[in-house]
Scaffold this motif. Structure first.
Motif, PDB file in Angstrom:
ATOM      1  N   ARG A  92       0.794  -1.415  -0.029  1.00  0.00           N
ATOM      2  CA  ARG A  92      -0.223   0.159   0.129  1.00  0.00           C
ATOM      3  C   ARG A  92       0.442   0.760  -0.031  1.00  0.00           C
ATOM      4  O   ARG A  92       1.984   1.505   0.429  1.00  0.00           O
ATOM      5  CB  ARG A  92      -0.682   0.179   1.273  1.00  0.00           C
TER       6      ARG A  92
ATOM      7  N   THR B 181       1.085   5.705  -0.801  1.00  0.00           N
ATOM      8  CA  THR B 181      -0.107   6.666  -0.296  1.00  0.00           C
ATOM      9  C   THR B 181       0.930   7.722  -0.195  1.00  0.00           C
ATOM     10  O   THR B 181       2.425   7.498   0.118  1.00  0.00           O
ATOM     11  CB  THR B 181      -0.627   6.583   0.679  1.00  0.00           C
TER      12      THR B 181
ATOM     13  N   SER C  32       2.974   7.467   3.090  1.00  0.00           N
ATOM     14  CA  SER C  32       3.921   6.309   3.593  1.00  0.00           C
ATOM     15  C   SER C  32       3.742   5.118   2.961  1.00  0.00           C
ATOM     16  O   SER C  32       3.136   5.397   1.788  1.00  0.00           O
ATOM     17  CB  SER C  32       2.579   5.698   4.715  1.00  0.00           C
TER      18      SER C  32
ATOM     19  N   HIS D 212      -0.142   8.421  10.260  1.00  0.00           N
ATOM     20  CA  HIS D 212      -0.074   7.835   8.930  1.00  0.00           C
ATOM     21  C   HIS D 212       0.606   6.720   9.059  1.00  0.00           C
ATOM     22  O   HIS D 212      -0.265   4.803   8.469  1.00  0.00           O
ATOM     23  CB  HIS D 212       0.517   8.560   8.245  1.00  0.00           C
ATOM     24  N   SER D 213       1.836   6.767   9.159  1.00  0.00           N
ATOM     25  CA  SER D 213       1.777   4.814   9.512  1.00  0.00           C
ATOM     26  C   SER D 213       1.420   4.037   9.721  1.00  0.00           C
ATOM     27  O   SER D 213       1.338   3.043   9.601  1.00  0.00           O
ATOM     28  CB  SER D 213       3.447   5.129  10.162  1.00  0.00           C
TER      29      SER D 213
ATOM     30  N   GLU E  39      -1.857   3.984  10.953  1.00  0.00           N
ATOM     31  CA  GLU E  39      -3.200   3.735  10.361  1.00  0.00           C
ATOM     32  C   GLU E  39      -2.813   2.875   9.202  1.00  0.00           C
ATOM     33  O   GLU E  39      -3.363   1.554   9.290  1.00  0.00           O
ATOM     34  CB  GLU E  39      -4.107   5.314   9.814  1.00  0.00           C
ATOM     35  N   ASP E  40      -1.974   3.827   8.501  1.00  0.00           N
ATOM     36  CA  ASP E  40      -1.600   2.854   7.228  1.00  0.00           C
ATOM     37  C   ASP E  40      -1.322   0.894   7.173  1.00  0.00           C
ATOM     38  O   ASP E  40      -2.262   0.571   6.649  1.00  0.00           O
ATOM     39  CB  ASP E  40      -1.290   3.542   5.905  1.00  0.00           C
TER      40      ASP E  40
ATOM     41  N   SER F   1      -9.554   0.066  11.682  1.00  0.00           N
ATOM     42  CA  SER F   1      -9.055  -0.465  10.413  1.00  0.00           C
ATOM     43  C   SER F   1      -8.848  -1.278  10.209  1.00  0.00           C
ATOM     44  O   SER F   1      -9.334  -1.886   9.455  1.00  0.00           O
ATOM     45  CB  SER F   1      -8.322   0.816  10.723  1.00  0.00           C
TER      46      SER F   1
ATOM     47  N   THR G  48       7.375  -0.762   7.384  1.00  0.00           N
ATOM     48  CA  THR G  48       6.299   0.910   6.885  1.00  0.00           C
ATOM     49  C   THR G  48       7.713   1.782   6.812  1.00  0.00           C
ATOM     50  O   THR G  48       8.595   1.972   8.291  1.00  0.00           O
ATOM     51  CB  THR G  48       5.514   1.025   8.035  1.00  0.00           C
TER      52      THR G  48
END
Length: 202
Positions: free
Chosen positions: A9, A11, A14, A66-67, A69-70, A148, A56
């Protein structure tokens, strides 16, 4: 039957790689840039018996949000992919786990319907910053992590903090309880072999 998955993933904030093996031994290789979160994901792998690789990189110069969450999103996607059509699993898992003064119950339903209920954290937990000399883990992130994972994993999850005072213990017990409940829910049940999938209809 191989119950493994690999999710990548990317974005603007991240880049995440997650690999899982549901039939592992709890081996883990985790690096998110947020040391306490690494500790939590390592505990998750150990107690779920899911082999887990997480790599990550993200904008931790801003904060860890962000790290964290993603990574949770990618972990949920990986669990969903690894489960396939979910044929023959136990489906339900329930675990109550203590850690000193903390006590947490987690219940998982691998139903195909995403839902998360998260309750009971002590007042002030959301303001806690947990970690050593590196990027801190915000206590407010824990509920978001489980939401999440559940939403992207397409399963129902209830997490209830029954007792707890130390912010570290409150978070760690939640991850361990979730791991133990998930471990039971995704286990293959010999009595269920050949039963039609529960995917999306039950």
């Amino acid at each position: 039957m191989s119950r493994t998955a690999r999710i990548e993933r990317t974005t603007q904030e991240s880049s995440v790689l997650v690999e899982v093996d549901l039939d592992g031994s709890g081996r883990s290789e985790v690096s998110t840039g947020v040391g306490f979160y690494d500790h939590m994901l390592t505990a998750f792998a150990r107690h779920s018996l899911v082999d887990l690789t997480v790599r990550t990189t993200g904008d931790v110069h801003i904060d860890g949000h962000h790290s964290v969450e993603d990574t949770a999103i990618a972990l949920g996607q990986a669990l969903r992919q690894a489960l396939g059509d979910k044929s023959g699993i136990r489906r339900f898992g329930d675990a109550t786990v203590p850690l000193d003064e903390a006590l947490v119950q987690a219940v998982v339903d691998v139903s195909g319907r995403p839902y998360c209920v998260h309750t009971g954290e002590p007042d002030g937990q959301v303001y806690a910053l947990i970690g050593g000399s590196g990027v801190p883990y915000a206590g407010s992130l824990t509920q978001h992590v489980f939401e999440s994972i559940a939403h992207h994993g397409h399963f129902g999850l209830h997490v209830r903090v029954l007792a707890g005072r130390d912010p570290h213990h409150v978070v760690e017990t939640q991850f361990k309880a979730f791991a133990r409940a998930l471990r039971d829910a995704v286990a293959l049940d010999p009595r269920e072999q050949g039963v039609p999938s529960t995917k999306g209809t039950l």
